[in-house]
Scaffold this motif. Structure first.
Motif, PDB file in Angstrom:
ATOM      1  N   LYS A  24     -24.969 -28.725 -45.280  1.00  0.00           N
ATOM      2  CA  LYS A  24     -23.845 -28.415 -44.171  1.00  0.00           C
ATOM      3  C   LYS A  24     -24.450 -28.344 -42.701  1.00  0.00           C
ATOM      4  O   LYS A  24     -25.577 -28.122 -42.546  1.00  0.00           O
ATOM      5  CB  LYS A  24     -23.524 -26.950 -44.429  1.00  0.00           C
ATOM      6  CG  LYS A  24     -22.394 -26.599 -43.996  1.00  0.00           C
ATOM      7  CD  LYS A  24     -21.996 -24.956 -44.387  1.00  0.00           C
ATOM      8  CE  LYS A  24     -20.704 -25.114 -45.296  1.00  0.00           C
ATOM      9  NZ  LYS A  24     -20.268 -23.648 -45.502  1.00  0.00           N
ATOM     10  N   TYR A  40     -19.744 -23.833 -39.011  1.00  0.00           N
ATOM     11  CA  TYR A  40     -20.163 -24.650 -39.998  1.00  0.00           C
ATOM     12  C   TYR A  40     -19.083 -25.783 -40.321  1.00  0.00           C
ATOM     13  O   TYR A  40     -17.847 -25.388 -40.494  1.00  0.00           O
ATOM     14  CB  TYR A  40     -20.618 -23.659 -41.092  1.00  0.00           C
ATOM     15  CG  TYR A  40     -21.467 -22.879 -40.761  1.00  0.00           C
ATOM     16  CD1 TYR A  40     -21.287 -21.480 -40.339  1.00  0.00           C
ATOM     17  CD2 TYR A  40     -22.780 -23.086 -40.742  1.00  0.00           C
ATOM     18  CE1 TYR A  40     -22.106 -20.562 -40.015  1.00  0.00           C
ATOM     19  CE2 TYR A  40     -23.958 -22.314 -40.530  1.00  0.00           C
ATOM     20  CZ  TYR A  40     -23.401 -21.090 -40.122  1.00  0.00           C
ATOM     21  OH  TYR A  40     -24.616 -19.992 -39.633  1.00  0.00           O
ATOM     22  N   SER A  41     -19.842 -26.657 -41.192  1.00  0.00           N
ATOM     23  CA  SER A  41     -18.686 -27.587 -41.780  1.00  0.00           C
ATOM     24  C   SER A  41     -19.412 -28.636 -42.803  1.00  0.00           C
ATOM     25  O   SER A  41     -20.695 -28.970 -42.239  1.00  0.00           O
ATOM     26  CB  SER A  41     -17.836 -28.686 -40.642  1.00  0.00           C
ATOM     27  OG  SER A  41     -17.038 -29.502 -41.395  1.00  0.00           O
ATOM     28  N   TRP A  42     -18.783 -29.105 -43.655  1.00  0.00           N
ATOM     29  CA  TRP A  42     -19.325 -29.885 -44.687  1.00  0.00           C
ATOM     30  C   TRP A  42     -19.618 -31.489 -43.999  1.00  0.00           C
ATOM     31  O   TRP A  42     -20.360 -32.287 -44.487  1.00  0.00           O
ATOM     32  CB  TRP A  42     -18.860 -29.926 -46.108  1.00  0.00           C
ATOM     33  CG  TRP A  42     -19.140 -28.895 -46.764  1.00  0.00           C
ATOM     34  CD1 TRP A  42     -18.414 -27.647 -47.200  1.00  0.00           C
ATOM     35  CD2 TRP A  42     -20.494 -28.576 -47.477  1.00  0.00           C
ATOM     36  NE1 TRP A  42     -19.226 -26.906 -47.874  1.00  0.00           N
ATOM     37  CE2 TRP A  42     -20.259 -27.249 -48.178  1.00  0.00           C
ATOM     38  CE3 TRP A  42     -21.671 -29.011 -47.267  1.00  0.00           C
ATOM     39  CZ2 TRP A  42     -21.452 -26.677 -48.634  1.00  0.00           C
ATOM     40  CZ3 TRP A  42     -22.685 -28.563 -48.184  1.00  0.00           C
ATOM     41  CH2 TRP A  42     -22.594 -27.280 -48.742  1.00  0.00           C
ATOM     42  N   SER A  57     -12.562 -28.894 -44.806  1.00  0.00           N
ATOM     43  CA  SER A  57     -12.517 -28.285 -43.517  1.00  0.00           C
ATOM     44  C   SER A  57     -12.357 -29.518 -42.384  1.00  0.00           C
ATOM     45  O   SER A  57     -12.786 -30.532 -42.482  1.00  0.00           O
ATOM     46  CB  SER A  57     -13.616 -27.283 -43.336  1.00  0.00           C
ATOM     47  OG  SER A  57     -14.940 -27.819 -43.160  1.00  0.00           O
ATOM     48  N   GLN A  58     -12.395 -28.881 -40.993  1.00  0.00           N
ATOM     49  CA  GLN A  58     -12.469 -29.863 -40.061  1.00  0.00           C
ATOM     50  C   GLN A  58     -13.635 -30.358 -39.696  1.00  0.00           C
ATOM     51  O   GLN A  58     -14.663 -29.584 -39.981  1.00  0.00           O
ATOM     52  CB  GLN A  58     -11.980 -28.891 -38.845  1.00  0.00           C
ATOM     53  CG  GLN A  58     -11.579 -29.731 -37.464  1.00  0.00           C
ATOM     54  CD  GLN A  58     -11.129 -28.919 -36.398  1.00  0.00           C
ATOM     55  OE1 GLN A  58     -11.141 -27.613 -36.485  1.00  0.00           O
ATOM     56  NE2 GLN A  58     -10.418 -29.640 -35.502  1.00  0.00           N
ATOM     57  N   LEU A  60     -17.176 -31.206 -37.933  1.00  0.00           N
ATOM     58  CA  LEU A  60     -17.913 -30.338 -37.023  1.00  0.00           C
ATOM     59  C   LEU A  60     -17.755 -31.124 -35.501  1.00  0.00           C
ATOM     60  O   LEU A  60     -17.651 -30.314 -34.564  1.00  0.00           O
ATOM     61  CB  LEU A  60     -19.403 -30.702 -37.273  1.00  0.00           C
ATOM     62  CG  LEU A  60     -20.302 -29.718 -36.447  1.00  0.00           C
ATOM     63  CD1 LEU A  60     -20.047 -28.181 -36.911  1.00  0.00           C
ATOM     64  CD2 LEU A  60     -21.809 -30.099 -36.578  1.00  0.00           C
TER      65      LEU A  60
END
Length: 103
Positions: A24, A40-42, A57-58, A60
């Motif tokens: 992540k 945080y973002s994947w 998700s959005q 990063l």
């Protein structure tokens, strides 16, 4: 000369960006009040694919772009305003810890 920090796919990471051991990505920044925040973002960029079981998700870099623009424009986001008002309210309360009451 020092090497540039890179992620597991070999991409150069910008200031404030890092990749955790679970894959992540995270971005750390300091807001106008001096408080540190982390998002945080994947996905690092919007074209990254997600693995099985990861929440969409959005990206990063998209979040980072919005945050830096808001900081530059001195915009206080709703979540920051909520934290700020809670902080002020806690400061207004009288101290109540470790008080022994004698009846």
């Amino acid at each position: 000369m020092s090497e540039k920090r890179r992620d597991s796919k070999g991409r150069v990471l910008r200031n404030g960006e890092s990749q955790r051991s679970d894959g992540k990505y995270m971005f750390r920044y300091t807001d106008g009040t001096g408080e540190r925040h982390t998002v945080y973002s994947w996905k690092l960029v919007s074209t990254d694919k997600l693995k099985e079981g990861q929440r969409d998700s959005q990206a990063l870099r998209d979040m980072e772009k919005r945050i830096l623009k808001d900081l530059d424009d001195s915009i206080i986001t709703p979540e920051l305003e909520h934290r700020k008002s809670g902080y002020v309210e806690r400061k207004r309360r009288p101290y109540q810890g470790n008080v022994v009451r004698i009846a």
